[in-house]
Each structure stands twice: as C-alpha cells, then as structure tokens.
Design a protein around this motif. Sequence first.
Motif, short mmCIF file in Angstrom:
data_model
loop_
_atom_site.label_atom_id
_atom_site.label_comp_id
_atom_site.label_asym_id
_atom_site.label_seq_id
_atom_site.Cartn_x
_atom_site.Cartn_y
_atom_site.Cartn_z
N ASP A 196 0.85 -1.17 0.00
CA ASP A 196 0.00 0.00 0.00
C ASP A 196 0.89 1.23 0.00
O ASP A 196 1.70 1.41 0.91
CB ASP A 196 -0.89 -0.02 1.26
N VAL A 197 0.75 2.04 -1.03
CA VAL A 197 1.57 3.24 -1.17
C VAL A 197 0.69 4.44 -0.97
O VAL A 197 -0.31 4.60 -1.67
CB VAL A 197 2.23 3.29 -2.56
N LYS A 198 1.03 5.27 0.01
CA LYS A 198 0.20 6.44 0.29
C LYS A 198 1.03 7.70 0.17
O LYS A 198 2.03 7.85 0.86
CB LYS A 198 -0.37 6.33 1.72
N ASN A 199 0.58 8.57 -0.73
CA ASN A 199 1.16 9.91 -0.73
C ASN A 199 2.66 9.94 -0.95
O ASN A 199 3.36 10.80 -0.42
CB ASN A 199 0.89 10.54 0.63
N HIS A 231 3.40 12.67 -4.90
CA HIS A 231 2.17 12.19 -4.26
C HIS A 231 1.52 11.02 -4.97
O HIS A 231 0.42 11.14 -5.51
CB HIS A 231 1.16 13.34 -4.11
N ASP A 282 -0.33 7.46 -4.99
CA ASP A 282 -1.13 6.52 -4.20
C ASP A 282 -1.36 5.28 -5.05
O ASP A 282 -1.84 5.39 -6.16
CB ASP A 282 -2.48 7.15 -3.83
N GLN A 283 -1.01 4.14 -4.50
CA GLN A 283 -1.19 2.91 -5.25
C GLN A 283 -1.45 1.78 -4.28
O GLN A 283 -0.97 1.81 -3.14
CB GLN A 283 0.08 2.57 -6.06
N HIS A 284 -2.19 0.79 -4.75
CA HIS A 284 -2.32 -0.43 -3.96
C HIS A 284 -2.07 -1.61 -4.88
O HIS A 284 -2.63 -1.69 -5.95
CB HIS A 284 -3.71 -0.52 -3.32
N GLY A 330 5.50 10.38 2.59
CA GLY A 330 4.55 9.31 2.30
C GLY A 330 4.89 8.03 3.03
O GLY A 330 5.94 7.93 3.67
N THR A 331 3.97 7.07 2.95
CA THR A 331 4.20 5.80 3.62
C THR A 331 4.02 4.65 2.63
O THR A 331 3.24 4.73 1.69
CB THR A 331 3.20 5.58 4.77
N HIS A 335 4.00 11.33 -11.95
CA HIS A 335 2.61 11.00 -11.66
C HIS A 335 2.24 9.72 -12.37
O HIS A 335 2.78 9.42 -13.43
CB HIS A 335 1.66 12.10 -12.18
#
Lengths: 241, 256
Positions: free
Chosen positions: A3-6, A19, A21-23, A56-57, A213
């Motif tokens: 899980d990729v956030k920000n 920024h 966001d990916q899952h 990000g995390t 992006h």
Amino acid sequence: MIDVKNLSKSFGDNLVLDHIDQHIYPGEKVVVIGPSGSGKSTFLRCLNLLEIPTAGTITFDGVEVTDPKADIDKIRQQMGMVFQHFNLFPNMTIRKNITLAPVQTKLMSQAEADDTATTLLKRVGLTEKADAYPAQLSGGQKQRIAIVRALAMKPKLMLFDEPTSALDPEMVGEVLEVMKELAVGGMTMVVVTHEMGFAREVGSRVLFMDEGHVMEEGKPEDIFSRPQNPRLQEFLSKVLH
Amino acid sequence: MGLAQTYELWRELMLQGDASWWQEFFVRFYQAFLENNRWQQYLEGVGTTLLVTAMALILGVVLGVVVAMVRTAHDQQRPGQRNFLLGVINFICKVYVTVIRGTPMMVQILIMGLVIFASSRNFTMVGTLTLGINSGAYVAEIIRGGLMSLDPGQMEAGRSLGLNYLDTMRFIVIPQAFKAILPALGNEFIILLKDTSMISVIGGQELIYFARNILNRTFDAMFPLVGSACIYLVLVLIFTWLQGKLERRLRQSDRR
Ligand SMILES: Nc1ncnc2c1ncn2[C@@H]1O[C@H](COP(=O)(O)OP(=O)(O)O)[C@@H](O)[C@H]1O
Ligand SMILES: [Mg+2]
C-alpha cells in the motif's frame, strides 16, 4: 499486499515522484510504462527502500516499510528485485550467487540452499552453469540467473526494473519466458518495461507514469486500445511505431 | 689455504699496489661481508628491515582502512542529512592525507625523529611509526579508490536480497574491492620496504644503517652499498612473485 500512500521523492530540487497513491494486490502483475526519466525506477526502488522516500508511507503485508524502526533487511528478504544490469556477484560462482543470501540470512542451511539452487537452475535450463562464474555467461543467461537468485529467497513479491533493456534482442525472449512462467505460477510482480507485448499479455494492470505522476492506469486492453491521456497516446504512438 | 689467509696475503699485495683486479675484488668483498663476521650485521639489518616493514604495513593498513571508511561514509551521506561529527573527523582525515602526501618522506622522518620525538632513544621505533603513518595516507587513498570504482549496483543487489550492510560488505564489496586494489597495494608494500632505508638518517638500525657502519670502517663504499642494493632487489623480487601468485588466484572468476 503493498500500500503506497502519498509517496513523494525528490533529489535535491528535482521532484521525481509527486504524491503517488497505489495499492498492489496479491497475485497482481503490475506493469509500469512511461518515458525515460518519468520516475519508474525511482518508484520501484522506493518500494524496497533502495531510495528513501521524501514523504509518504509504504506498507508491505501490514508492516510499514517507511517506518525508520522497521527491519528493512527482513522486509527486503520478502521482495525480490531484478535489475537492468543483472548485478550478479562476479566474484562468486553461480551457485554461490544463488545460495549466499538464503544461507547468510539463516533462511536455509547450505544444503537446503544448494537443493533450492539446483531446482531453480533446472527450471530456467541452466543446470550446467552452476559452477561457472558470471563472466562466462551471456546477458540472457545472467538475467535468468539474477531472477533465480531473487527467487531463492522465496519472496512474496518480485520487482523488475527494465530486465530486458540491456539485452541483445535475441536474448530478450528467454528472459521474458521465465517471467511469464513466474506470472503463471501466481507470483505478485511489479515490472517496469518497454516490452509492450509482455505488458499486454502478462499484465493484469498497467500504470503509465509521466513526470512523477501515474497519469493513467487500467487493464492492458484499455490502456493499449483506448488510451485517454494525450501523453499516453503520444507515448504509445512512439513505442508501437 | 683458508679464506682468511688468502685475504691477508692479497691485502698486502693490494697495499703495495701489486694486486690484480680480481684479487682486489676479493679483498674488498672479504672486508665488506666476511671480515669479523660482518655478514651477520647485514642479516640483522635485513631482519630489522623486514620487521619494520611488517609493523609499518600493519599500522598503515589499519590507518588506511579507518581513514578510507570515514571518507567513504562521509561522501556517501545523502545531501541535506550530513552528520556534523563525521564532517569534523572527515576534515581531520583530509588534512592528514594532504600533509603526508604533500611533504617528502625524508622530511617527515627528520621531523618525527629530531623534533617530535627528539628525546626518544628508540630510533627504529620512531622510524617505524613514521613509515606507518606515511603509508596509511597512501593506503587510505588506494582503498577509497577501490571502493569508489566498484559498481554501486553490487551493494544494491546485496541489500535487495535482504543481506545487511556488514554482510554485503564482507561477502560482496570487500572481496571485489580487495582484488581491484591488490596491484596498487603490492606496489605500496614494495615502496614501504625500500623506504625503510630512510629511517637510518635518524639512527634507525636497518640494513642501510649497518652498511654505512661497515663502509665507515673499511673506507670502501661500493661493496656494502651495492651488496645492500642486491639484497633489496632480491626481497622485492620475492614479494613481486608472491603477489603475482595471489593475483592469479584471485583472477579465477574472470575466466571466460
Ligand atoms: N540517485 C539520483 N540522484 C539524483 N537524481 C536522480 C537519481 N536517480 C534518479 N534521478 C532523477 O530522477 C528522475 C527519474 O529517474 P528514474 O526514476 O530513473 O526514471 P525512469 O526509470 O522512469 O527512467 C530523472 O530525472 C533522474 O535524473
Ligand atoms: Mg529506469
């Protein structure tokens, strides 16, 4: 699974990932395409922390990779990575290349690791190269060994950064073949590649990256047959002639 | 007729100016190496030379590794995340390397022997220390070059497999860097072996110190000095041969 956030990453003032966001779900084969310099490698390398994200995390199997206290070695043991330039260890035989990490990380005994190496080498048809050194192998053989070396750690996820870009054209097929078999076997994969045929055939999802992006994502048939984003249309018209 | 009697006889001839060139050669050879068992002094000198070389080498390698590690760690820091303490230590290391490489060895030995350790009587030890400190600067640059020349992809490949930093260094980076720097390191070792001769200027008792003692007694410079030169040459040839053997063994993995 991941899980990729920000996620953001800059080198100095150069913002390379902006920024994101990916899952990524278990069993998915995510293919990342995009022009050179768009941040594909950086994205992949952030996933196993070869690059430290600026913000990000990233969470892998419930463990936060980006937590400074995370045991990054343990996490990396479960994520295989294959590089464009193979990065085999030239000072070791092929067998040693494959068994070093499983043995040193105490995943296996030397005997178990040797058995694993034998089995994997057989799978990619390179049994007779076990005692050779990397310098004695062709590019295609080196890359197949690099894949085997990563697989020996029994990873849950495999990252590929342009695995066929450094190969002579006649060797591309043998490497893609190994990757296809791996995909059929159910491995979760994230593949940066310019092989659109492979993306179409194997990918369960395609990400188009540009300027840090993810500009467009979707099923391969949608991406390749009905691209929406003008940048993607332009990119595809270039790579597909 | 024994050697000693022959010597006495021919020396008389020589003093009267009646000796042939080979008789004179024998007399001077005898004086330089055999009279009063002088060969034992050369042997002692060679022993000290080798011991000084070995000790200076150990000191040089230890210093070199530490300095190379500091400088590499400093240069590998990410921009914007520089450690202040490391910066200070790195600066000291840089000054050390610059000063040592920028001044003559002979001057360093004289300063150490006659200024810094002027009160010490252990000249050989002071000389050894100087040689080790000198060698450390060169070894540091050799190691740093070796580490820098290695493809960063090697470290990345090791780490991406889940090996920790130290294991990756131990099994992947250091063996390759060592192989790459071995010729330069061997060269440095040979330079060190020969440079031990300079510590005689502050009274260090190695080979040249004894050779000079002997020439002061016999008033013949050629035999003690040429003899010493031959001894150095033989030592260097032996080490070059050993180094070649080691390099051939390490080149095993380059076979195609
Ligand atoms: N280690 C680095 N230091 C500085 N800039 C970098 C570094 N790695 C990549 N970049 C820059 O980041 C951008 C994206 O690079 P990359 O992720 O390799 O793109 P791609 O793999 O899509 O070709 C490029 O502009 C590149 O110059
Ligand atoms: Mg790239």
